[in-house]
Design an enzyme around this catalytic site. Sequence first.
Site, mmCIF file in Angstrom:
data_model
loop_
_atom_site.group_PDB
_atom_site.id
_atom_site.type_symbol
_atom_site.label_atom_id
_atom_site.label_comp_id
_atom_site.label_asym_id
_atom_site.label_seq_id
_atom_site.Cartn_x
_atom_site.Cartn_y
_atom_site.Cartn_z
ATOM 1 N N SER A 196 3.390 1.360 -1.957
ATOM 2 C CA SER A 196 3.988 1.555 -3.442
ATOM 3 C C SER A 196 3.742 2.742 -4.302
ATOM 4 O O SER A 196 2.682 3.268 -4.048
ATOM 5 C CB SER A 196 3.392 0.284 -4.340
ATOM 6 O OG SER A 196 4.026 -0.762 -4.130
ATOM 7 N N GLY A 219 0.906 -1.239 0.062
ATOM 8 C CA GLY A 219 -0.013 -0.026 -0.053
ATOM 9 C C GLY A 219 0.797 1.370 0.047
ATOM 10 O O GLY A 219 0.348 2.410 -0.136
#
Length: 439
Positions: free
Chosen positions: A389, A387
């Site tokens: 990224s 999450g």
Amino acid sequence: MGLDLSAKSESRSGFLKALRQWGWPARVPSTSRFLNPYVICFIVIAVVVILAVTIALLVYFLAFDQKSYFYHSSFQILNVNYSNQLNSPATQEYRSLSERIESVVTKTFKESNLRNQFIRAHVAKLRPDGSDVIADVIMKFRFTRSSNGASMKSRIESVSRQMLNNFGNLEINPSPEITSLTVQDAANIFTKECGAGPDLMTLSEERIIGGIKAEEGDWPWQVSLQRNNFHICGGTLISNTWILTAAHCFRSSSNPRQWTVNFGLSTTVPALRMRVRSIVIHDNYEPITRENDIALMQLERGVTFTRNIHTVCLPVASQNIPPGSTAYVTGWGSLEYGGNTVTELQQVQVRIISNNVCNAPASYNGAILPGMLCAGLPGGGADACQGDSGGPLVQEDSRRLWFLVGIVSWGFQCGLPDKPGVYTRVTAYRDWINQRTGI
Ligand code: ARG
């Protein structure tokens, strides 16, 4: 509670009774009663206390209660020729010239009669003037509210004038006039330039980044990329229309109409939500090796920069990122491997790890390609996670400007020893970013 009240009223009536006994209020003022020593004593004490409090407050507000004042001044640098190298605050030329100017200004004020009032000077911008360079400098002073603003301004102007030819190898021609700025004016100047964190905004002393919860304006370039109001990935604002993120964020969809870019600390109550015009994914993105995990999103309209929404600086391609140096990664990713994403922005401090060390057999055993960058702590524990990224890995330079050095890309689980976070190395894609955006 009831007991308390009765005790209070009893004591109050006792007090009034005593006052009346001492002859107050004096119904029929008679000389003898009025000169009652208790009354005189009471009045004297009351007057002394009131005077003391008034004087203390006055002294505090006039002499000790200092306030910050901001000024802008332009300095013409006569013996430096403007060159393209000074177009970006990321170049060594820009950094070292700004540092020299900042140190001349600091030295001048520190050696003047304003040494106790001067706090800090920062070059907000270098710009060309014919072949010369003009430096826009923001200066912060602290003086008491009782000081006369006009006279302080002229004292600062007169110290500024001493800069002319006064210091070594910079020939500085200060503008004869300085401008006084409100806190908001000063912040507006910084939000237009890249990389200003909250401490630079107010030219305050060292900022302490503690804990894992970010505060308003701490990471003003961080965005949340969402589909159907659901947070998918992080991203970074690099201009008023462009977001830099990871290519793998678009595995599910690369249709710009399905995405929004969200600003602010919370993913559920964004401070601003923008539509997306286009998504540019690196042509050579390789899902298996994760090579070239980089993408751009263009906003439908430009954002207006504020204290809490503005850009990070991009490094130059040749920027050195020393192993062991401190960096911060931010995002709404899960706090542990397999966990849920969170709604409030988190931050974590990590250190840069060389590709060599990161490629060791016990670590990633050769999977780290030149376009990747590792960051974590030797024993693990500090890392990005699912999450995060597409989000930013940033570093502060010597002038306290923030630079984007990595994009959260991958890792083996999260926070394990010898398995640091792997980021897309932004310097390796500096030219690609420029080709696609002109930035
Ligand atoms: N690929 C993950 C994502 O989609 C990011 C993983 C980062 N992992 C790490 N250990 N640093 O959010």
